[in-house]
Enzyme design. Sequence first.
Site, mmCIF file in Angstrom:
data_model
loop_
_atom_site.group_PDB
_atom_site.id
_atom_site.type_symbol
_atom_site.label_atom_id
_atom_site.label_comp_id
_atom_site.label_asym_id
_atom_site.label_seq_id
_atom_site.Cartn_x
_atom_site.Cartn_y
_atom_site.Cartn_z
ATOM 1 N N ASP A 210 0.862 -1.183 0.000
ATOM 2 C CA ASP A 210 0.000 0.000 0.000
ATOM 3 C C ASP A 210 0.897 1.232 0.000
ATOM 4 O O ASP A 210 1.989 1.192 -0.550
ATOM 5 C CB ASP A 210 -0.961 -0.028 1.192
ATOM 6 N N HIS A 233 1.964 2.052 -3.170
ATOM 7 C CA HIS A 233 0.988 2.983 -3.730
ATOM 8 C C HIS A 233 1.485 4.417 -3.684
ATOM 9 O O HIS A 233 0.689 5.349 -3.796
ATOM 10 C CB HIS A 233 -0.347 2.859 -3.000
#
Length: 385
Positions: A210, A233
Site C-alpha cells: 500500500d 501505492h
Amino acid sequence: MVRFISFTSPIAALLLLSFGVKHASTASTNTCIVANSDSDDAITIAEAFEKCKTGGTVVFPKDSSYQLNSIVTTSDLKNVNINFAGTIHLPAREESYRNGDYYIQIKGTHIKMYGGGTINGHGQAWYDALDHTAPSVLRIAANDSIIGGFTIINSPRAHLNVTNSTNLVLHDFTLHTVSNNSYLPKNTDALDLYHSSGITFRDSMLTIGDDCVAIKEDVEKVIVSNVTCRGGHGYSIGSLGIGGRKDYVKHVNFRNSTCIDCENGVRVKTWAGGKGIVEDINYNDIILQNVDNPILVTTHYCDPNVIEYCNGNDDNSLNISSIHFKDITGTASALGNPIVNVNCSIESPCSDITFSGIDITKASNTTDNVCVYLEGSDEVSECSS
C-alpha cells in the site's frame, strides 16, 4: 523473569569508569534484559519496560526470540534506550485482534531504539482470509526521539503508525511484506503519520502493498528522504477529509527517493466533502520506474462502500495549494494513465501547483495529461501536453 542490572554495584562502577567520564555521565542507570515467558513474551517485555522506563536500557539480545500472545503497550518512557537485536513474532490471526490499533506501542520522550532486530508480523493468514482489519505492527508516540535500524516483515497491516509525536527521526528501516500466493497484502502502508510535527523518515528500503508513506490528518513539518519503495501505492498526502472531517497537512518535503513498480508515484488525495487545507508540499528529485499514475492530485478520493455520500458531496473538498513537483523522472507503466493528473473540485479548485524538470517517459498508450479545476492551468505547460 527480567534480568535487572544495577549500575550502583562495584563491578558496574568499574565498567563505567573503563568507558571514561563522558560515557559514565550519559549512561543509563539500569539495564533490563528481556527474558522469555512460559506463556506469553508480551508479559516479560512489559516487565522490562516498566523496570527501565526512566533512564534505563531495555535489551533484546541478538539471536533471542519472543512470541507475543497479546499486545504490548509501553508508556511514560523517559530517556530510554532500546537495544532491539532479537526477533519478535506477532500473534497468530485471531478475531480478537480485528480492528485493533496496534500490536506494539512505544510511547514516551527521549527514546533511542536501535539494534538490527526483526519483527515478524506473520501476516499471510490475514491475506489468505481477505481480512484487512489487523492492527498496525508498531505504533510510535514519541517526542525528541530516534528510532530505526531494524526490520519488519510480513506485516498484517500498516508497518509503522506514528501519532502525537514531535521531533522524531525514523531511519534505516527495512520493511518487507509480500504474499506467497495470489492473495495480496492490503492496507500494509509502510508509514502512516497522524497528529504530529517535526518528523523525519530517511534511508529506508520498503517492499509493501500500500502507501509507501501516507501523511494523514493534522501533520506538519515532515521530511522524507533517501527512501526506496517497491510495489507500493506511492508517496502520499492523505487520504484527508473522510466523512466531511476538517484536516490539515502542511510543510512537507519528499526528496531523493524512488518508487519502483508502484501503483502511484507522488500523490495528494482528499475526500469529496472534506474540509481543511493542504499546503506547502514539495516533491523534489523523485525517480519513478514503471509507475501506473506518476503524478496524481485528486479531491475525489472515496471508498466504494460510501460512493453515494461522495457523489453527493463531490463539488468541494480541502483547499489544496502550493504543491510543487520538481525533477520528477522515470517511466510510466503500460497501463496508459496520464503522466500528470490533477483533478480538483469546482467549489474548491486547486491553486499554485507547479511543475519543473518533469521527465517521465510515456508508454505507447499513455493518455494526455489532465488538469481539472486547477487555477491558472492555462499557463501550466503540463496541462497542455
